[in-house]
Design a protein around this motif. Sequence first.
Motif, PDB file in Angstrom:
ATOM      1  N   TRP A  94       0.808  -1.220   0.000  1.00  0.00           N
ATOM      2  CA  TRP A  94       0.000   0.000   0.000  1.00  0.00           C
ATOM      3  C   TRP A  94       0.841   1.270   0.000  1.00  0.00           C
ATOM      4  N   ALA A  95       2.127   1.145   0.382  1.00  0.00           N
ATOM      5  CA  ALA A  95       2.972   2.353   0.406  1.00  0.00           C
ATOM      6  C   ALA A  95       3.742   2.550  -0.903  1.00  0.00           C
ATOM      7  N   LEU A  96       3.464   1.734  -1.923  1.00  0.00           N
ATOM      8  CA  LEU A  96       4.160   1.903  -3.209  1.00  0.00           C
ATOM      9  C   LEU A  96       3.921   3.320  -3.745  1.00  0.00           C
ATOM     10  N   GLU A  97       5.009   3.921  -4.238  1.00  0.00           N
ATOM     11  CA  GLU A  97       4.877   5.283  -4.808  1.00  0.00           C
ATOM     12  C   GLU A  97       5.429   5.285  -6.222  1.00  0.00           C
ATOM     13  N   ILE A 146     -20.726   4.687   6.098  1.00  0.00           N
ATOM     14  CA  ILE A 146     -19.449   4.342   6.733  1.00  0.00           C
ATOM     15  C   ILE A 146     -18.454   5.407   6.295  1.00  0.00           C
ATOM     16  N   SER A 147     -17.993   6.156   7.283  1.00  0.00           N
ATOM     17  CA  SER A 147     -17.209   7.350   7.011  1.00  0.00           C
ATOM     18  C   SER A 147     -15.795   7.164   7.573  1.00  0.00           C
ATOM     19  N   TYR A 148     -14.804   7.294   6.724  1.00  0.00           N
ATOM     20  CA  TYR A 148     -13.431   6.976   7.126  1.00  0.00           C
ATOM     21  C   TYR A 148     -12.584   8.236   7.260  1.00  0.00           C
ATOM     22  N   PRO A 149     -11.917   8.408   8.416  1.00  0.00           N
ATOM     23  CA  PRO A 149     -11.013   9.557   8.572  1.00  0.00           C
ATOM     24  C   PRO A 149      -9.749   9.376   7.724  1.00  0.00           C
ATOM     25  N   GLY A 150      -9.128  10.470   7.341  1.00  0.00           N
ATOM     26  CA  GLY A 150      -7.852  10.420   6.608  1.00  0.00           C
ATOM     27  C   GLY A 150      -7.963   9.758   5.250  1.00  0.00           C
ATOM     28  N   THR A 151      -9.185   9.713   4.720  1.00  0.00           N
ATOM     29  CA  THR A 151      -9.423   8.960   3.490  1.00  0.00           C
ATOM     30  C   THR A 151      -9.881   9.888   2.374  1.00  0.00           C
ATOM     31  N   GLY A 152      -9.307   9.700   1.196  1.00  0.00           N
ATOM     32  CA  GLY A 152      -9.561  10.608   0.091  1.00  0.00           C
ATOM     33  C   GLY A 152     -10.641  10.113  -0.865  1.00  0.00           C
ATOM     34  N   HIS A 153     -10.580  10.624  -2.100  1.00  0.00           N
ATOM     35  CA  HIS A 153     -11.637  10.365  -3.081  1.00  0.00           C
ATOM     36  C   HIS A 153     -11.576   8.948  -3.656  1.00  0.00           C
ATOM     37  N   ARG A 160      -1.643   5.777   5.186  1.00  0.00           N
ATOM     38  CA  ARG A 160      -1.949   4.666   6.105  1.00  0.00           C
ATOM     39  C   ARG A 160      -3.456   4.568   6.362  1.00  0.00           C
ATOM     40  N   ALA A 161      -4.065   5.709   6.733  1.00  0.00           N
ATOM     41  CA  ALA A 161      -5.499   5.709   7.042  1.00  0.00           C
ATOM     42  C   ALA A 161      -6.305   5.306   5.804  1.00  0.00           C
ATOM     43  N   HIS A 162      -5.899   5.823   4.658  1.00  0.00           N
ATOM     44  CA  HIS A 162      -6.608   5.528   3.408  1.00  0.00           C
ATOM     45  C   HIS A 162      -6.543   4.026   3.113  1.00  0.00           C
ATOM     46  N   SER A 163      -5.381   3.454   3.367  1.00  0.00           N
ATOM     47  CA  SER A 163      -5.213   2.020   3.106  1.00  0.00           C
ATOM     48  C   SER A 163      -6.081   1.173   4.037  1.00  0.00           C
ATOM     49  N   LYS A 164      -6.143   1.566   5.318  1.00  0.00           N
ATOM     50  CA  LYS A 164      -7.013   0.833   6.273  1.00  0.00           C
ATOM     51  C   LYS A 164      -8.475   0.944   5.810  1.00  0.00           C
ATOM     52  N   ALA A 165      -8.841   2.136   5.355  1.00  0.00           N
ATOM     53  CA  ALA A 165     -10.218   2.357   4.901  1.00  0.00           C
ATOM     54  C   ALA A 165     -10.538   1.451   3.713  1.00  0.00           C
ATOM     55  N   GLN A 166      -9.591   1.341   2.780  1.00  0.00           N
ATOM     56  CA  GLN A 166      -9.835   0.498   1.596  1.00  0.00           C
ATOM     57  C   GLN A 166     -10.071  -0.952   2.002  1.00  0.00           C
TER      58      GLN A 166
END
Length: 420
Positions: free
Chosen positions: A81-84, A352-359, A388-394
């Motif tokens: 998930w941290a691949l850039e 279901i609303s996730y903090p630190g999570t984008g579009h 990190r938060a976005h990945s947990k949300a996914q």
Amino acid sequence: MVTVILQPAGRCSWDEPVRIAVRGLAPRQPVTLRASLRDEKGALFRAHARYQADAGGLLDLARAPALGGSFTGLEPMGLLWALEPDKPFWRFVKRDVQTPFAVELEVLDGHKPDARRVLGRAVHERDFLRPGVRREPVRAGRVRATLFLPPGPGPFPGIIDIFGIGGGLMEYRASLLAGHGFATLALAYYNFEDLPKEIDSIHLDYFEEALCYMLQHSKVKGPGIGLLGISLGADICLSMASFLKNISATVSINGSGFSGNTAIHYKQTCIPSLGYDFRRIKVAFSGLLDIVDIRNDIVGGHENPSMIPIEKAQGPILFIVGQDDRNWRSELYAQIASERLQAHGKEKPQIISYPGTGHYIEPPYFPLCPASVHKFLNKSVIWGGEPRAHSKAQEDAWKQILTFFCKHLGGTQNIASPKL
Ligand SMILES: CCCCCCCCCC(=O)SCCNC(=O)CCNC(=O)[C@H](O)C(C)(C)COP(=O)(O)OP(=O)(O)OC[C@H]1O[C@@H](n2cnc3c(N)ncnc32)[C@H](O)[C@@H]1OP(=O)(O)O
């Protein structure tokens, strides 16, 4: 000898976790793990993390925290998930679902960034089509789509999957969902083959044709179909659920519930667009645009004429929301949708609303795309989300979506979880 152990060994589905361990290290040996993947356009995605082996010379990413690098702490799937991307603002997408993505994993000696001695290496293949899932291109009437059928005689609960602005035919989410026992239709609606190149209005009769295709298919279990959409695709799903029959369950991923920049038509009905004002575009940083406030105000709240009449939907709606969505205010919109449903005597929907999570809430382990070209503006915009938060949300959203469809379409859930 240093060996990289993967479980499941060899390959697995992209949405499955993989357990990564390294055997044969010296007691407490410091090492760096590096992951790299090349997408189908040649863009290189990379991540790395520093670790220390245990007293027995074993490094197990399910137990050992990363001490620094692309992420820190206990993150067994962090190297994915941290691949850039090496290209700035390059989005992680899978175009051909018939081939896997190959992730190269390397174990390097020590913690120095210029450490060159490679101690061990493995290639881990991650599939978008589980064994036995069939892929069938659909060119039926006006419908341009791809159908995915799970192995077995069926019939299977059916889902139509729709993406947003940019168009084309994205198959990766539908193909992964089919691995969980659903007959899925990845549906194109513009910018694909003989479909219109641009989208200036949405006509639901096209989507009704796709729905009828699913309903009459012998491998698709009736009487109702599920809908899944992201962004503009979610708003199309909400419109279909509101106007068309035989829709049993709808999932909106960061949809808005409004007809935004294009009017939505069905027979004699037209939902006018809310409209926007480019003067509200802000420059975020590095020339990236923040468009979160460009839409016009929702005068009248849930009674605004541009709102999709979701109270007419027969089946339940699940709203998946990123609190840091910078495309538009998804959390506020889901709240307004809930108010509208309740004002019409309907039950409060599940939000279901996730903090630190984008579009871009994608299937699990897709690396976050913090910014890329917005196909409507042809400029790079920020999408929001903290990796990190976005990945947990996914990860969580995927489970919630599968559970929701199983419950309302009658599927059988099958989520693998490997053990070492
Ligand atoms: C603003 C006014 C209000 C409007 C609100 C409208 C409501 C919007 C609701 C939404 O839906 S918001 C979500 C908006 N979504 C997008 O803008 C999706 C953008 N599209 C993508 O990210 C595409 O999937 C992607 C660019 C990754 C691939 O698209 P294509 O299959 O069309 O790529 P193609 O190979 O044809 O290349 C087209 C261009 O994309 C570039 N590209 C290709 N792959 C890319 C990639 N992976 N990442 C970034 N760019 C990529 C490629 O370099 C090329 O650039 P140029 O035109 O400058 O040559």
